[in-house]
Design a protein around this motif. Structure first.
Motif, mmCIF file in Angstrom:
data_model
loop_
_atom_site.group_PDB
_atom_site.id
_atom_site.type_symbol
_atom_site.label_atom_id
_atom_site.label_comp_id
_atom_site.label_asym_id
_atom_site.label_seq_id
_atom_site.Cartn_x
_atom_site.Cartn_y
_atom_site.Cartn_z
ATOM 1 N N CYS A 1 8.355 -28.244 -90.739
ATOM 2 C CA CYS A 1 7.288 -29.300 -90.962
ATOM 3 C C CYS A 1 5.936 -28.482 -91.252
ATOM 4 O O CYS A 1 5.915 -27.341 -90.837
ATOM 5 C CB CYS A 1 7.283 -30.027 -89.901
ATOM 6 S SG CYS A 1 6.289 -29.652 -88.475
ATOM 7 N N CYS B 1 4.099 -27.395 -88.090
ATOM 8 C CA CYS B 1 4.577 -26.058 -87.537
ATOM 9 C C CYS B 1 4.268 -24.791 -88.519
ATOM 10 O O CYS B 1 4.183 -23.775 -87.968
ATOM 11 C CB CYS B 1 6.036 -26.146 -87.121
ATOM 12 S SG CYS B 1 6.470 -27.381 -85.735
ATOM 13 N N CYS C 1 10.984 -24.535 -87.057
ATOM 14 C CA CYS C 1 10.643 -25.796 -87.697
ATOM 15 C C CYS C 1 9.849 -25.723 -89.020
ATOM 16 O O CYS C 1 9.018 -24.772 -89.238
ATOM 17 C CB CYS C 1 9.795 -26.814 -86.841
ATOM 18 S SG CYS C 1 9.543 -28.503 -87.327
ATOM 19 N N HIS D 1 5.423 -33.826 -87.082
ATOM 20 C CA HIS D 1 6.386 -32.888 -86.529
ATOM 21 C C HIS D 1 7.619 -33.581 -86.064
ATOM 22 O O HIS D 1 8.659 -33.299 -86.106
ATOM 23 C CB HIS D 1 5.959 -32.060 -85.406
ATOM 24 C CG HIS D 1 6.971 -31.336 -84.406
ATOM 25 N ND1 HIS D 1 7.570 -30.075 -85.297
ATOM 26 C CD2 HIS D 1 7.521 -31.882 -83.541
ATOM 27 C CE1 HIS D 1 8.469 -29.794 -84.122
ATOM 28 N NE2 HIS D 1 8.654 -30.874 -83.189
HETATM 29 ZN ZN LIG Z 1 7.570 -28.868 -86.706
#
Ligand SMILES: [Zn+2]
Length: 131
Positions: A81, A84, A79, A110
């Motif tokens: 984001c 993360c 991920c 997230h």
């Molecule tokens: Zn994430």
């Protein structure tokens, strides 16, 4: 819901986008896109995030589960984001345990990122004629 959408969507103008309010869970989105719904809005991703339920491609993660207490991996390894990229499951688990408001923000970031990525995937598949 799917029976009603199967009846109603063909009656709607084909040149206009079809929006469905209040549907945000992943199985319903999958069904609704196949029936011709184009856009959605729902509090589901942020509501789940506030309760510590985080979306991943492998299924939902309950961040308060003790297995996350010493997990120094991100919520989802691939991920992109902010949550993360910068924080581990263990840290987010700690924030939820401490009822620190940052937990809800990081979890929401997230889950919203997950939803945007999911919808981009649907868009790609529609444009490729796979849906
Ligand atoms: Zn994430």
């Amino acid at each position: 819901m799917t029976d009603m959408l199967s009846y109603v969507v063909p009656l709607l103008p084909e040149t206009k986008p079809n929006h469905l309010l209040g549907i945000g869970d992943l199985p319903s989105i999958d069904q609704c896109i196949a029936l011709g719904i184009d856009t959605f809005d729902s509090s589901h991703p942020t509501r789940c995030a506030r309760h510590g339920l985080l979306f991943t491609k492998q299924g939902n993660v309950k961040i308060l589960n003790s297995a996350n207490k010493y997990c120094f991996e991100p919520i989802e390894c691939d991920c992109t984001c902010l949550t993360c990229q910068k924080y581990t499951r263990a840290y987010i688990h700690h924030l939820f345990k401490a009822k620190e408001i940052t937990a809800y923000s990081l979890a929401s970031i997230h889950n919203l990122h997950f939803m945007v990525s999911l919808m981009q995937s649907y868009r790609h598949n529609i444009l490729e004629g796979q849906i």
